[in-house]
Design a protein around this motif. Structure first.
Motif, mmCIF file in Angstrom:
data_model
loop_
_atom_site.group_PDB
_atom_site.id
_atom_site.type_symbol
_atom_site.label_atom_id
_atom_site.label_comp_id
_atom_site.label_asym_id
_atom_site.label_seq_id
_atom_site.Cartn_x
_atom_site.Cartn_y
_atom_site.Cartn_z
ATOM 1 N N PRO A 27 40.642 26.593 32.791
ATOM 2 C CA PRO A 27 39.471 27.356 33.232
ATOM 3 C C PRO A 27 39.561 27.687 34.718
ATOM 4 C CG PRO A 27 38.907 25.047 32.981
ATOM 5 C CD PRO A 27 40.312 25.199 32.494
ATOM 6 N N PRO A 28 38.916 28.761 35.145
ATOM 7 C CA PRO A 28 38.935 29.101 36.567
ATOM 8 C C PRO A 28 38.143 28.082 37.381
ATOM 9 C CG PRO A 28 37.446 30.542 35.387
ATOM 10 C CD PRO A 28 38.147 29.708 34.362
ATOM 11 N N GLN A 29 38.494 27.987 38.647
ATOM 12 C CA GLN A 29 37.776 27.109 39.564
ATOM 13 C C GLN A 29 36.384 27.685 39.812
ATOM 14 O OE1 GLN A 29 38.936 24.168 40.827
ATOM 15 N NE2 GLN A 29 40.649 24.499 39.437
ATOM 16 N N PRO A 30 35.385 26.844 40.123
ATOM 17 C CA PRO A 30 34.031 27.347 40.397
ATOM 18 C C PRO A 30 34.001 28.420 41.489
ATOM 19 C CG PRO A 30 33.973 24.964 40.177
ATOM 20 C CD PRO A 30 35.425 25.369 40.157
ATOM 21 N N GLU A 32 36.294 30.625 42.110
ATOM 22 C CA GLU A 32 36.774 31.872 41.527
ATOM 23 C C GLU A 32 35.694 32.544 40.691
ATOM 24 O OE1 GLU A 32 41.494 31.094 40.912
ATOM 25 O OE2 GLU A 32 40.132 29.987 39.593
ATOM 26 N N VAL A 33 34.919 31.754 39.968
ATOM 27 C CA VAL A 33 33.819 32.303 39.168
ATOM 28 C C VAL A 33 32.762 32.898 40.084
ATOM 29 C CG1 VAL A 33 32.002 31.759 37.511
ATOM 30 C CG2 VAL A 33 34.251 30.693 37.275
ATOM 31 N N ASP A 34 32.427 32.190 41.164
ATOM 32 C CA ASP A 34 31.449 32.708 42.126
ATOM 33 C C ASP A 34 31.921 34.021 42.727
ATOM 34 O OD1 ASP A 34 29.749 30.571 41.726
ATOM 35 O OD2 ASP A 34 30.491 29.445 43.463
ATOM 36 N N LEU A 36 33.957 36.186 41.425
ATOM 37 C CA LEU A 36 33.888 37.218 40.387
ATOM 38 C C LEU A 36 32.485 37.805 40.285
ATOM 39 C CD1 LEU A 36 35.073 38.706 37.860
ATOM 40 C CD2 LEU A 36 34.247 36.750 36.547
ATOM 41 N N PHE A 37 31.472 36.935 40.172
ATOM 42 C CA PHE A 37 30.116 37.427 39.981
ATOM 43 C C PHE A 37 29.542 38.053 41.250
ATOM 44 C CE2 PHE A 37 30.373 34.599 36.274
ATOM 45 C CZ PHE A 37 29.995 35.521 35.311
#
Length: 41
Positions: A27-30, A32-34, A36-37
């Motif tokens: 899964p992506p690191q937190p 990376e998710v932040d 992205l959004f």
């Protein structure tokens, strides 16, 4: 569960690298998710 084999709906371009036996999904690191959004905003 139903006794029927269903074909994977993921096409060749989106299939994980490493062949058909690749079961490990990292899964992506937190952060990376932040990123992205925030980029979508």
């Amino acid at each position: 569960m139903t006794g029927r084999v269903v074909a994977c709906p993921i096409d060749e371009m989106n299939r994980p690298k490493g062949g058909k036996d690749a079961r490990l999904r990292i899964p992506p690191q937190p952060e990376e998710v932040d990123r992205l959004f925030r980029g979508w905003g």
